[in-house]
Scaffold this motif. Structure first.
Motif, PDB file in Angstrom:
ATOM      1  N   HIS A 293     -78.853  57.535 -18.188  1.00  0.00           N
ATOM      2  CA  HIS A 293     -79.926  57.217 -19.141  1.00  0.00           C
ATOM      3  C   HIS A 293     -80.436  58.474 -19.837  1.00  0.00           C
ATOM      4  O   HIS A 293     -80.960  58.414 -20.942  1.00  0.00           O
TER       5      HIS A 293
ATOM      6  N   CYS B  60     -79.443  54.863 -13.369  1.00  0.00           N
ATOM      7  CA  CYS B  60     -78.519  55.954 -13.047  1.00  0.00           C
ATOM      8  C   CYS B  60     -78.764  57.110 -14.001  1.00  0.00           C
ATOM      9  O   CYS B  60     -79.506  56.997 -14.977  1.00  0.00           O
TER      10      CYS B  60
ATOM     11  N   CYS C  42     -74.060  50.395 -12.675  1.00  0.00           N
ATOM     12  CA  CYS C  42     -74.100  49.668 -13.949  1.00  0.00           C
ATOM     13  C   CYS C  42     -73.211  48.429 -13.947  1.00  0.00           C
ATOM     14  O   CYS C  42     -73.474  47.476 -14.671  1.00  0.00           O
TER      15      CYS C  42
ATOM     16  N   CYS D 234     -74.307  53.203 -20.960  1.00  0.00           N
ATOM     17  CA  CYS D 234     -74.847  54.411 -21.587  1.00  0.00           C
ATOM     18  C   CYS D 234     -73.757  55.474 -21.661  1.00  0.00           C
ATOM     19  O   CYS D 234     -72.913  55.567 -20.766  1.00  0.00           O
TER      20      CYS D 234
ATOM     21  N   ARG E 267     -78.522  59.245 -23.290  1.00  0.00           N
ATOM     22  CA  ARG E 267     -78.175  58.187 -24.247  1.00  0.00           C
ATOM     23  C   ARG E 267     -79.180  58.113 -25.388  1.00  0.00           C
ATOM     24  O   ARG E 267     -80.340  58.495 -25.234  1.00  0.00           O
TER      25      ARG E 267
ATOM     26  N   CYS F 194     -83.332  50.875 -19.082  1.00  0.00           N
ATOM     27  CA  CYS F 194     -82.754  51.158 -17.766  1.00  0.00           C
ATOM     28  C   CYS F 194     -82.679  52.658 -17.450  1.00  0.00           C
ATOM     29  O   CYS F 194     -82.224  53.457 -18.268  1.00  0.00           O
TER      30      CYS F 194
HETATM   31  S1  SF4 Z   1     -75.394  53.335 -17.492  1.00  0.00           S
HETATM   32 FE1  SF4 Z   1     -76.131  51.313 -16.872  1.00  0.00          FE
HETATM   33  S2  SF4 Z   1     -77.208  51.644 -14.918  1.00  0.00           S
HETATM   34 FE2  SF4 Z   1     -76.983  53.643 -15.917  1.00  0.00          FE
HETATM   35  S3  SF4 Z   1     -78.902  53.908 -17.074  1.00  0.00           S
HETATM   36 FE3  SF4 Z   1     -77.399  52.998 -18.486  1.00  0.00          FE
HETATM   37  S4  SF4 Z   1     -77.722  50.773 -18.360  1.00  0.00           S
HETATM   38 FE4  SF4 Z   1     -78.739  51.720 -16.577  1.00  0.00          FE
END
Ligand code: SF4
Length: 289
Positions: free
Chosen positions: A121, A118, A202, A186, A124, A115
């Motif tokens: 990412h 947002c 998210c 994340c 993370r 993902c």
């Molecule tokens: S926080 Fe949620 S929406 Fe944002 S990149 Fe991670 S999984 Fe995707």
């Protein structure tokens, strides 16, 4: 004639529309939205969408304070409230086999994929989806992964996680019997609070998780979880100590374990909240945390 929108507003609206699209909603305007033109930045299309979303959003007035008052195109508080009504509430008590729920959770994992919906990412290491029994009667929602969670890919595994384990144990339950997840999957940089657009983007996955597990009781750990579940920003003191009806479940708000580590004096208050949850579940307290 549609008014021109600045780049920031256009990007925010495009993110909002992607959020609705991910929920499967593409026809809540007078005519279907062509997302390819939205992605390309077609200002007239976005302006129409903006007006229509605003009209749709104001139908829900349950929010008490704005989350991001600097954004004037669609008030964040209205967007959060609107989201609450976008997905049909779960049918508590209906019989769905554990393996079907496990498969449904796996489907959400697949839908999240790698993902990049947002900004979170970017920093993370791992997407921290959630952990626990797909048929749990009790579900905890935290804010987002920290460093330990980001490294291991599991929710609440650091010091705060150990305290949460103790809290669960004090309720007479095991970690395997409950379900644990977060508003965002994340890790926010430096463990900051997720921005409203990140949490809004998210939390579609959080809502889907909850709808699959269909818990009898949800415990919101901290202000962020309470805000994005209840669709209102209030001081925690105004939300704790009572049962909120939430889409067929009982929702109880309490302190985040990380906060309890910083201020252990509040453990007594947290225990009082957990006892409310236990009463809802028909559990007796074997000991204190
Ligand atoms: S926080 Fe949620 S929406 Fe944002 S990149 Fe991670 S999984 Fe995707």
């Amino acid at each position: 004639m549609a008014r021109a929108l600045d780049q920031e507003t256009r990007e925010a609206l495009a993110a909002r529309l992607r959020f609705y699209r991910d929920l499967g909603l593409t026809e809540f305007y007078r005519r279907p939205v062509d997302f390819s033109t939205i992605e390309a930045g077609a200002e007239a299309e976005i302006a129409v969408a903006s007006a229509e979303i605003a009209i749709t959003s104001v139908q829900d007035q349950s929010v008490s304070a704005p989350l991001n008052p600097t954004q004037n195109f669609v008030a964040e508080e209205q967007a959060i409230s609107a989201r609450k009504s976008l997905v049909a509430p779960p049918q508590i008590g209906s019989v769905v086999a554990p393996e079907e729920r496990a498969a449904a959770l796996l489907q959400i994992v697949e839908d999240i994929g790698d993902c990049k919906r947002c900004e979170l990412h970017k920093g993370r290491n791992t997407i921290v989806f959630g952990q626990g029994s797909p048929t749990a009667r009790l579900l905890f929602v935290g804010e987002g992964p920290g460093a330990d969670e980001d490294a291991q890919g599991l929710p609440f595994v650091g010091r705060a996680g150990q305290l949460l384990n103790n809290m669960i144990s004090a309720m007479g339950l095991s970690r395997e019997e409950v379900y644990i997840c977060n508003v965002v999957k994340c890790r926010p940089p430096g463990n900051r609070t997720p921005e409203p657009d990140e949490a809004n983007t998210c939390s579609q996955f959080l809502f889907r998780q909850i709808d699959v597990v269909r818990p009898q009781v949800i415990v919101a750990l901290g202000a962020t979880a309470a805000t994005y579940l209840l669709g209102q920003r209030q001081p925690l003191a105004g939300l704790r100590g009572r049962v909120h009806a939430w889409r067929g479940s009982s929702l109880i708000v309490t302190y985040h374990p990380a906060y309890l580590l910083r201020d252990p004096r509040q453990k007594k208050e947290a225990w009082a909240d957990l006892q409310i949850a236990m009463k809802e579940l028909g559990l007796k307290a074997p000991k204190r945390i």
